[in-house]
Design an enzyme around this catalytic site. Structure first.
Site, PDB file in Angstrom:
ATOM      1  N   ASP A   1      41.352  57.881  -3.246  1.00  0.00           N
ATOM      2  CA  ASP A   1      41.492  58.243  -4.720  1.00  0.00           C
ATOM      3  C   ASP A   1      41.135  56.847  -5.377  1.00  0.00           C
ATOM      4  O   ASP A   1      40.764  56.554  -6.439  1.00  0.00           O
ATOM      5  CB  ASP A   1      42.934  58.801  -5.088  1.00  0.00           C
ATOM      6  CG  ASP A   1      42.599  60.144  -4.625  1.00  0.00           C
ATOM      7  OD1 ASP A   1      41.860  60.940  -4.599  1.00  0.00           O
ATOM      8  OD2 ASP A   1      43.815  60.922  -4.588  1.00  0.00           O
TER       9      ASP A   1
ATOM     10  N   ASN B   1      43.744  57.754 -15.172  1.00  0.00           N
ATOM     11  CA  ASN B   1      45.176  58.063 -14.683  1.00  0.00           C
ATOM     12  C   ASN B   1      46.193  58.104 -15.887  1.00  0.00           C
ATOM     13  O   ASN B   1      46.348  58.786 -16.526  1.00  0.00           O
ATOM     14  CB  ASN B   1      45.756  58.040 -13.404  1.00  0.00           C
ATOM     15  CG  ASN B   1      45.244  58.787 -12.336  1.00  0.00           C
ATOM     16  OD1 ASN B   1      44.555  59.760 -12.577  1.00  0.00           O
ATOM     17  ND2 ASN B   1      45.445  58.422 -11.113  1.00  0.00           N
TER      18      ASN B   1
ATOM     19  N   ASP C   1      63.898  53.186 -18.150  1.00  0.00           N
ATOM     20  CA  ASP C   1      63.489  52.278 -17.136  1.00  0.00           C
ATOM     21  C   ASP C   1      61.910  51.874 -17.417  1.00  0.00           C
ATOM     22  O   ASP C   1      61.313  50.767 -17.128  1.00  0.00           O
ATOM     23  CB  ASP C   1      63.445  52.563 -15.744  1.00  0.00           C
ATOM     24  CG  ASP C   1      65.113  52.494 -15.164  1.00  0.00           C
ATOM     25  OD1 ASP C   1      65.555  52.018 -16.085  1.00  0.00           O
ATOM     26  OD2 ASP C   1      65.395  52.893 -13.984  1.00  0.00           O
TER      27      ASP C   1
ATOM     28  N   ALA D   1      49.587  62.615 -11.097  1.00  0.00           N
ATOM     29  CA  ALA D   1      49.867  61.600 -10.420  1.00  0.00           C
ATOM     30  C   ALA D   1      51.287  60.939 -10.814  1.00  0.00           C
ATOM     31  O   ALA D   1      52.215  61.624 -10.867  1.00  0.00           O
ATOM     32  CB  ALA D   1      48.938  60.330 -10.921  1.00  0.00           C
ATOM     33  N   TYR D   2      51.499  59.679 -11.276  1.00  0.00           N
ATOM     34  CA  TYR D   2      52.806  59.151 -11.556  1.00  0.00           C
ATOM     35  C   TYR D   2      53.702  59.950 -12.444  1.00  0.00           C
ATOM     36  O   TYR D   2      54.857  60.321 -12.460  1.00  0.00           O
ATOM     37  CB  TYR D   2      52.777  58.011 -12.221  1.00  0.00           C
ATOM     38  CG  TYR D   2      53.972  56.952 -12.090  1.00  0.00           C
ATOM     39  CD1 TYR D   2      55.142  57.448 -11.537  1.00  0.00           C
ATOM     40  CD2 TYR D   2      54.035  55.575 -12.259  1.00  0.00           C
ATOM     41  CE1 TYR D   2      56.455  56.753 -11.601  1.00  0.00           C
ATOM     42  CE2 TYR D   2      54.982  54.935 -12.412  1.00  0.00           C
ATOM     43  CZ  TYR D   2      56.451  55.371 -11.917  1.00  0.00           C
ATOM     44  OH  TYR D   2      57.575  54.516 -11.861  1.00  0.00           O
ATOM     45  N   SER D   3      53.056  60.657 -13.522  1.00  0.00           N
ATOM     46  CA  SER D   3      53.905  61.291 -14.571  1.00  0.00           C
ATOM     47  C   SER D   3      54.440  62.578 -13.990  1.00  0.00           C
ATOM     48  O   SER D   3      55.653  62.992 -14.262  1.00  0.00           O
ATOM     49  CB  SER D   3      52.719  61.874 -15.692  1.00  0.00           C
ATOM     50  OG  SER D   3      53.130  62.488 -16.599  1.00  0.00           O
TER      51      SER D   3
END
Length: 307
Positions: A80, A154, A184, A196-198
């Site tokens: 990826d 992304n 944070d 992904a991170y979300s």
């Protein structure tokens, strides 16, 4: 009549990708094609440092020097990370890419090494579909000076530095009134980045064709701070509302330090990432195979006789 032209972008750190790239080049040349090759390294974003806060590489400058708009398609060999890099390299040329997984997760890849002969056959026969994925243009300004910019498939992440306290972010979406988020960090992602991170931060999964962006706070200080989905026609401006220096990261790959006088401008890019699909796109199948979403429940026990 000039020969048709194809591109290959590969992860030169992985011996398998290097070997397969050479084999594919040989196959295409034997079929009468010219081939342009580049490594994914050219699309890796640069990091700024406290000693060198400006590390600016313009969006268009990441295009490999031997690539042009005559390229019919590009094969990408890697995981990826290589796919994300390749998107930044060729999106300004509007070149579609076929991602071949030589990595681990391969969430963005379409096919595998053992299926390359069939994939090449379909490519040469133009037997495929193209799926457009929206990208973000992320820019950092200090007063009116552009410090840093990048394409993002992304997400953009802005977070506190380690060992510092929680931060405040003033966020303005389009003409709407600014909002303050205490957390944070924050994530602004595309539909592609929603997995992904979300996703790890509690954001929803968004199917790729939906024209939206989303804002997800990281470890928010308020129960009222939740992920927000909004139109991708809106331009987002983020202002640090704290005296602490922050860190911005794009696609988990590169970024820069953000100080209180900076402004991060995020908008839908004029460039799309164009993915070649060898069969009709089926997003739920990918969610099921890669993330285990929607798998059948464990069989329920049959009726049990009570003593």
């Amino acid at each position: 009549m000039p020969k048709p032209k194809a591109g290959i972008i590969y992860n030169d750190i992985k011996p398998t990708a290097c070997q397969i790239a050479a084999e594919i080049e040989e196959m295409l040349v034997a079929c009468g094609w010219n081939v342009a090759k580049a490594t994914g390294l050219g699309g890796i974003l640069q990091y700024a440092s406290p000693e060198s806060p400006v590390c600016h590489t313009s969006i268009e400058s990441l295009v490999p020097p031997n690539f042009d708009k005559d390229i019919a398609f590009t094969l990408v060999l890697g995981g990826d990370g290589t796919v994300l890099s390749a998107c930044r390299q060729i999106a300004p040329l509007n070149i579609p890419l076929l991602a071949i997984n030589t990595g681990h997760m391969g969430f963005l890849t379409e096919t595998y090494i053992n299926q390359i002969p069939q994939a090449i056959e379909q490519l040469l026969a133009e037997d495929y579909e193209i799926e457009d994925r929206s990208m973000l243009a992320v820019r950092v300004f200090r007063e009116d000076s552009l410090l840093w910019e990048a394409l993002s498939l992304n997400e953009m992440v802005l977070h506190r530095e380690p060992l510092t306290s929680m931060c405040h972010f003033e966020i303005q979406i389009g003409r709407h009134a600014p909002v303050d988020v205490a957390a944070d960090g924050i994530i602004i992602s595309t539909p592609t980045g929603s997995t992904a991170y979300s996703l790890s931060s509690g954001g929803p999964v968004v199917t790729p064709e939906v024209p939206v962006l989303q804002l997800a706070p990281i470890c928010p200080h308020s129960l009222a701070s939740r992920a927000l989905v909004f139109s991708d026609t809106e331009i987002v401006n983020v202002f640090p509302a704290t005296q602490n220096r922050m860190v911005m990261v794009v696609d988990g790959n590169g970024g820069c330090y953000i100080v209180p006088d900076d402004r991060i401008n995020i908008s839908k890019s004029q460039f799309n990432a164009r993915f070649i699909r060898l069969k009709s796109p089926e997003f739920f199948r990918i969610l099921r195979e890669k993330l285990g979403w929607g798998l059948p429940h464990i069989a329920k026990p049959t009726s049990v006789e009570l003593p």
